[in-house]
Enzyme design. Structure first.
Site, mmCIF file in Angstrom:
data_model
loop_
_atom_site.group_PDB
_atom_site.id
_atom_site.type_symbol
_atom_site.label_atom_id
_atom_site.label_comp_id
_atom_site.label_asym_id
_atom_site.label_seq_id
_atom_site.Cartn_x
_atom_site.Cartn_y
_atom_site.Cartn_z
ATOM 1 N N ASN A 59 -1.411 5.917 11.185
ATOM 2 C CA ASN A 59 -1.818 6.718 10.036
ATOM 3 C C ASN A 59 -1.367 8.151 10.313
ATOM 4 O O ASN A 59 -1.591 8.644 11.423
ATOM 5 C CB ASN A 59 -3.353 6.663 9.903
ATOM 6 C CG ASN A 59 -3.845 7.194 8.568
ATOM 7 O OD1 ASN A 59 -3.294 8.148 8.024
ATOM 8 N ND2 ASN A 59 -4.870 6.565 8.017
ATOM 9 N N GLY B 216 -2.825 2.602 7.515
ATOM 10 C CA GLY B 216 -2.875 3.231 6.199
ATOM 11 C C GLY B 216 -4.170 3.077 5.452
ATOM 12 O O GLY B 216 -4.178 2.839 4.241
ATOM 13 N N CYS C 276 -12.331 -18.255 -24.178
ATOM 14 C CA CYS C 276 -13.775 -18.505 -24.359
ATOM 15 C C CYS C 276 -14.420 -17.380 -25.164
ATOM 16 O O CYS C 276 -15.612 -17.383 -25.402
ATOM 17 C CB CYS C 276 -14.455 -18.641 -22.992
ATOM 18 S SG CYS C 276 -14.596 -17.087 -22.113
ATOM 19 N N HIS D 196 -9.139 -7.453 -1.910
ATOM 20 C CA HIS D 196 -9.596 -6.839 -3.160
ATOM 21 C C HIS D 196 -8.837 -7.352 -4.371
ATOM 22 O O HIS D 196 -8.864 -6.732 -5.430
ATOM 23 C CB HIS D 196 -9.487 -5.306 -3.050
ATOM 24 C CG HIS D 196 -10.396 -4.753 -2.003
ATOM 25 N ND1 HIS D 196 -10.252 -3.490 -1.468
ATOM 26 C CD2 HIS D 196 -11.463 -5.298 -1.364
ATOM 27 C CE1 HIS D 196 -11.197 -3.291 -0.551
ATOM 28 N NE2 HIS D 196 -11.938 -4.376 -0.463
HETATM 29 C C1 BV8 Z 1 -19.305 -5.131 -1.528
HETATM 30 C C2 BV8 Z 1 -9.746 -2.825 -5.953
HETATM 31 C C3 BV8 Z 1 -21.268 -6.392 -1.320
HETATM 32 C C4 BV8 Z 1 -9.914 -2.190 -7.306
HETATM 33 C C5 BV8 Z 1 -11.157 -1.571 -4.402
HETATM 34 C C6 BV8 Z 1 -23.536 1.015 -3.540
HETATM 35 C C7 BV8 Z 1 -23.455 0.040 -4.535
HETATM 36 C C8 BV8 Z 1 -22.582 -1.025 -4.435
HETATM 37 C C9 BV8 Z 1 -21.774 -1.136 -3.314
HETATM 38 C C10 BV8 Z 1 -21.853 -0.163 -2.359
HETATM 39 C C11 BV8 Z 1 -22.728 0.904 -2.443
HETATM 40 N N1 BV8 Z 1 -22.564 1.670 -1.328
HETATM 41 C C12 BV8 Z 1 -21.617 1.127 -0.557
HETATM 42 C C13 BV8 Z 1 -21.207 0.016 -1.164
HETATM 43 C C14 BV8 Z 1 -20.200 -0.876 -0.684
HETATM 44 C C15 BV8 Z 1 -18.891 -0.483 -1.378
HETATM 45 C C16 BV8 Z 1 -18.282 0.685 -0.619
HETATM 46 O O1 BV8 Z 1 -17.798 0.517 0.472
HETATM 47 N N2 BV8 Z 1 -18.318 1.878 -1.220
HETATM 48 C C17 BV8 Z 1 -17.772 3.041 -0.538
HETATM 49 C C18 BV8 Z 1 -17.196 3.999 -1.579
HETATM 50 C C19 BV8 Z 1 -18.862 3.658 0.298
HETATM 51 N N3 BV8 Z 1 -18.066 -1.657 -1.272
HETATM 52 C C20 BV8 Z 1 -18.087 -2.556 -2.262
HETATM 53 O O2 BV8 Z 1 -18.681 -2.424 -3.319
HETATM 54 C C21 BV8 Z 1 -17.342 -3.842 -1.958
HETATM 55 N N4 BV8 Z 1 -18.187 -4.950 -2.233
HETATM 56 O O3 BV8 Z 1 -19.656 -4.400 -0.640
HETATM 57 O O4 BV8 Z 1 -20.025 -6.228 -1.935
HETATM 58 C C22 BV8 Z 1 -22.238 -5.531 -2.078
HETATM 59 C C23 BV8 Z 1 -22.469 -5.817 -3.409
HETATM 60 C C24 BV8 Z 1 -23.415 -5.044 -4.091
HETATM 61 C C25 BV8 Z 1 -24.088 -4.009 -3.454
HETATM 62 C C26 BV8 Z 1 -23.817 -3.698 -2.128
HETATM 63 C C27 BV8 Z 1 -22.876 -4.461 -1.434
HETATM 64 C C28 BV8 Z 1 -16.112 -3.942 -2.819
HETATM 65 C C29 BV8 Z 1 -15.164 -2.837 -2.469
HETATM 66 C C30 BV8 Z 1 -13.812 -3.088 -3.144
HETATM 67 C C31 BV8 Z 1 -13.557 -2.039 -4.217
HETATM 68 N N5 BV8 Z 1 -12.214 -2.244 -4.770
HETATM 69 N N6 BV8 Z 1 -9.936 -1.816 -4.890
HETATM 70 C C32 BV8 Z 1 -8.843 -1.171 -7.586
HETATM 71 O O5 BV8 Z 1 -7.950 -0.945 -6.739
HETATM 72 O O6 BV8 Z 1 -8.901 -0.595 -8.684
HETATM 73 S S1 BV8 Z 1 -11.344 -0.359 -3.270
HETATM 74 C C33 BV8 Z 1 -9.923 0.551 -3.151
HETATM 75 O O7 BV8 Z 1 -10.297 1.758 -2.536
HETATM 76 C C34 BV8 Z 1 -8.871 -0.016 -2.233
HETATM 77 O O8 BV8 Z 1 -8.739 -1.401 -2.352
HETATM 78 C C35 BV8 Z 1 -9.318 0.412 -0.877
HETATM 79 O O9 BV8 Z 1 -10.223 -0.476 -0.322
HETATM 80 C C36 BV8 Z 1 -10.006 1.695 -1.176
HETATM 81 C C37 BV8 Z 1 -9.089 2.868 -0.892
HETATM 82 O O10 BV8 Z 1 -9.126 3.002 0.457
HETATM 83 P P1 BV8 Z 1 -7.761 3.060 1.262
HETATM 84 O O11 BV8 Z 1 -6.971 1.840 1.025
HETATM 85 O O12 BV8 Z 1 -8.135 3.392 2.646
HETATM 86 O O13 BV8 Z 1 -6.960 4.251 0.590
HETATM 87 P P2 BV8 Z 1 -7.268 5.798 0.718
HETATM 88 O O14 BV8 Z 1 -6.523 6.450 -0.367
HETATM 89 O O15 BV8 Z 1 -8.731 6.021 0.855
HETATM 90 O O16 BV8 Z 1 -6.619 6.192 2.134
HETATM 91 C C38 BV8 Z 1 -5.224 6.125 2.278
HETATM 92 C C39 BV8 Z 1 -4.962 6.281 3.756
HETATM 93 O O17 BV8 Z 1 -3.567 6.118 3.974
HETATM 94 C C40 BV8 Z 1 -5.338 7.656 4.296
HETATM 95 O O18 BV8 Z 1 -6.009 7.506 5.526
HETATM 96 C C41 BV8 Z 1 -3.968 8.325 4.514
HETATM 97 O O19 BV8 Z 1 -3.976 9.223 5.607
HETATM 98 C C42 BV8 Z 1 -3.118 7.121 4.851
HETATM 99 N N7 BV8 Z 1 -1.686 7.314 4.602
HETATM 100 C C43 BV8 Z 1 -1.085 8.146 3.721
HETATM 101 N N8 BV8 Z 1 0.262 8.015 3.822
HETATM 102 C C44 BV8 Z 1 0.491 7.056 4.771
HETATM 103 C C45 BV8 Z 1 -0.747 6.606 5.259
HETATM 104 N N9 BV8 Z 1 -0.842 5.658 6.218
HETATM 105 C C46 BV8 Z 1 0.297 5.139 6.710
HETATM 106 N N10 BV8 Z 1 1.526 5.523 6.292
HETATM 107 C C47 BV8 Z 1 1.661 6.472 5.340
HETATM 108 N N11 BV8 Z 1 2.887 6.870 4.931
#
Ligand code: BV8
Length: 250
Positions: free
Chosen positions: A214, A188, A151, A122
């Site tokens: 996790n 994570g 640009c 990402h």
């Molecule tokens: C794509 C960068 C093809 C920016 C991020 C409708 C329209 C368009 C797209 C979609 C749609 N429906 C679905 C999609 C696909 C979409 C998607 O998946 N949406 C989700 C919400 C359903 N994906 C995309 O758009 C991707 N591109 O698919 O392109 C496409 C194109 C057009 C149309 C369709 C498809 C791009 C996705 C990338 C987005 N960018 N980040 C920024 O950071 O600002 S996403 C961002 O959120 C992160 O990078 C990461 O991926 C996500 C967060 O998730 P996690 O990392 O898992 O974090 P979270 O907080 O959720 O969980 C933390 C975990 O840690 C928990 O489980 C917790 O228990 C655990 N934890 C806590 N403490 C600890 C721990 N683990 C270990 N140790 C600890 N101490």
């Protein structure tokens, strides 16, 4: 016998693997002080809707707001340092014939910890590019919010927003490794954002064992062979220490 249930089985699976993929999410960096996206109380998205900020439309609608949100996150992340879990992952490549680290995180902490080949699925919050044309760019000190590209367009963070395609080179590398790995270590991540959320199932369907670290169950847990219910910082060093002992410190 290890402290965490599942730890011995996790060690066995990874010790028996020749080719390993590690994939990490925001939880990997939480113990470095980087808030995750969903975990209250200081979750990144507590006050904002990600679709309003982490999308092209959100930026086009209010470039200054989105630029400031990333600038605030960049300043906060710049104050953090990798923890022992990041450093443990940096020790893993030499323990396997094949190894690939795929991170959803944009905080650069794996690289800072010494991992030399990090697939930043990402992007990276410390890199910038042109909003209109995508060419890399560096903001001048004290430029506007957001700064302008040579640009004439705006600069934006070099991260992948919702609705944007991931770098095809990263996708190719990821799926090639997932198709041939013996084990995938998932650390994570809530397993909600695709395509990264689908990686563990892709690896499993290709015959790999799935190990998850996790403190809470996630979208990955139902398909994990082993779920080590613990945090990354304390668990990963124990795992890698055990693997190094079994490999004779290789
Ligand atoms: C794509 C960068 C093809 C920016 C991020 C409708 C329209 C368009 C797209 C979609 C749609 N429906 C679905 C999609 C696909 C979409 C998607 O998946 N949406 C989700 C919400 C359903 N994906 C995309 O758009 C991707 N591109 O698919 O392109 C496409 C194109 C057009 C149309 C369709 C498809 C791009 C996705 C990338 C987005 N960018 N980040 C920024 O950071 O600002 S996403 C961002 O959120 C992160 O990078 C990461 O991926 C996500 C967060 O998730 P996690 O990392 O898992 O974090 P979270 O907080 O959720 O969980 C933390 C975990 O840690 C928990 O489980 C917790 O228990 C655990 N934890 C806590 N403490 C600890 C721990 N683990 C270990 N140790 C600890 N101490």
């Amino acid at each position: 016998m290890s402290t965490h249930p599942g730890m011995d089985e996790a060690i066995d699976i990874l010790a028996g693997a020749r080719r390993v993929v590690v994939t990490t999410g925001a939880g990997m960096s939480r113990e470095s002080g980087v808030p995750t996206f969903r975990d209250a109380p200081n979750a990144l998205w507590a006050d904002y809707n990600p679709e309003d900020l982490a999308t092209r439309a959100g930026f086009a609608r209010d470039p200054a707001l989105v630029w400031r949100w990333y600038a605030e996150r960049r300043r906060m992340i710049a104050e953090t340092t990798p923890h022992a879990g990041h450093r443990a992952i940096a020790r893993m490549p030499r323990l396997f014939d094949g190894f690939l680290l795929l991170t959803q995180n944009i905080d650069n902490l794996h690289t800072t910890a010494g991992s030399s080949d990090v697939v930043e699925l990402h992007g990276n919050i410390f890199r910038f590019k042109c909003f209109e044309n995508g060419h890399p760019a560096t903001p001048d000190e004290g430029a506007g919010e957001p700064p302008r590209c040579q640009c004439g367009s705006f600069l934006r963070p070099d991260v992948v927003w919702f609705g944007e395609m991931l770098d095809p080179h990263h996708i190719d590398r990821a799926y090639a490794a997932l198709a041939t790995c013996d084990a995938i270590l998932v650390v994570g991540t809530s397993g909600l954002v695709y395509p990264a959320a689908g990686f563990p199932a892709v690896a499993r369907d290709a015959g790999a064992r799935v190990v998850e670290v996790n403190p809470e169950p996630s979208g990955v847990t139902p398909i994990a062979d082993v779920f080590v219910r613990a945090g990354a910082r304390d668990t990963l060093p124990l795992l890698v220490d055990a693997l190094e002992r079994l490999r004779g410190g290789r």
